[in-house]
Design an enzyme around this catalytic site. Sequence first.
Site, PDB file in Angstrom:
ATOM      1  NE  ARG A   3      -1.729   6.268   1.285  1.00 27.93           N
ATOM      2  CZ  ARG A   3      -1.862   5.456   2.306  1.00 27.93           C
ATOM      3  NH1 ARG A   3      -1.701   5.901   3.545  1.00 27.93           N
ATOM      4  NH2 ARG A   3      -2.136   4.183   2.110  1.00 27.93           N
TER       5      ARG A   3
ATOM      6  NE  ARG B 209      -3.292  -1.744   4.220  1.00 35.41           N
ATOM      7  CZ  ARG B 209      -4.512  -1.767   3.741  1.00 35.41           C
ATOM      8  NH1 ARG B 209      -5.357  -2.710   4.111  1.00 35.41           N
ATOM      9  NH2 ARG B 209      -4.913  -0.851   2.884  1.00 35.41           N
TER      10      ARG B 209
ATOM     11  CG  ASP C 177      -2.078   0.924   1.131  1.00 32.58           C
ATOM     12  OD1 ASP C 177      -2.307   1.469   0.034  1.00 32.58           O
ATOM     13  OD2 ASP C 177      -2.761   1.136   2.152  1.00 32.58           O
ATOM     14  N   GLY C 178       0.385   2.289  -0.681  1.00 29.83           N
ATOM     15  CA  GLY C 178       1.030   3.597  -0.578  1.00 29.83           C
ATOM     16  C   GLY C 178       1.719   4.108  -1.829  1.00 29.83           C
ATOM     17  CG  ASN C 179       2.481   1.565  -5.128  1.00 33.40           C
ATOM     18  OD1 ASN C 179       3.640   1.423  -4.777  1.00 33.40           O
ATOM     19  ND2 ASN C 179       1.669   0.541  -5.335  1.00 33.40           N
TER      20      ASN C 179
ATOM     21  CD  GLU D 161     -12.858  -5.367  -2.485  1.00 35.92           C
ATOM     22  OE1 GLU D 161     -13.731  -6.202  -2.225  1.00 35.92           O
ATOM     23  OE2 GLU D 161     -11.648  -5.661  -2.584  1.00 35.92           O
ATOM     24  CG  ASN D 162      -7.363  -2.219  -5.977  1.00 35.78           C
ATOM     25  OD1 ASN D 162      -6.419  -2.991  -5.850  1.00 35.78           O
ATOM     26  ND2 ASN D 162      -7.713  -1.376  -5.007  1.00 35.78           N
TER      27      ASN D 162
END
Length: 230
Positions: free
Chosen positions: A19, A179, A15-17, A62-63
């Site tokens: 941001r 995560r 997670d976080g690409n 969900e993406n």
Amino acid sequence: MIGKGLPGHVAIIMDGNVRWARAKGLCNSDGYKMGVEAAFSIVRASCNVGIPYLTLFLFSTENWNRNPNDVRLVFSIFEKASVSALNELCDANIKVKVIGERTGLDQSARKVIKNLEAGTADNSGMHLCLAINYGGRSEIVSAASRMINDGLRAEEVSVQKFASYLYTGGMPDPDLIIRTAGEKRLSNFLLWQSSYSELYFCDTLWPDFAEKDLEMAIEAYQARCRKYGK
């Protein structure tokens, strides 16, 4: 890092690409590309350390709710990276398995996945599992549906039998789930398989997640006492 007590299966929610990119005033594509580089680095590090199974959460069911341009970008980067990585994966003796619902993917993505799996099928080293168009709830429903279609009677259903119908059938459950980017939830990832997984959350955005961060996660795992309800 102490070699004793390594997790047999590490799963990562990367997670976080976006941001990361926005924090640096860059385009989303730069974040995704650096995320791919981070993934390659962690695959190499995991292989070198001796982790038998590594699962990476690439794209969830969900993406699809994201901006369509971003979705196309993610798959374009994935396909190009997969093609270029095939030789390296074979040189490292890494076997690739892709989990998720493939019918929702376009022909190009399905072809890349097929080539990845076929091209590494004879490898006997680390198992690299890529979760693409994956959702834990959908996986459980799909498993139940296929058991019904196979005509299993109620008395034939067991925990072990059900697990064999999951996308991950034949794989061990994850010992450690990591995560990144500060979020503290599983987000529909490996819901059945994570029953006794150790969870590790860190604030590091995925493109910055490096071998030292993996080592910290594993060391935290090694310091825990797993009781399995005892």
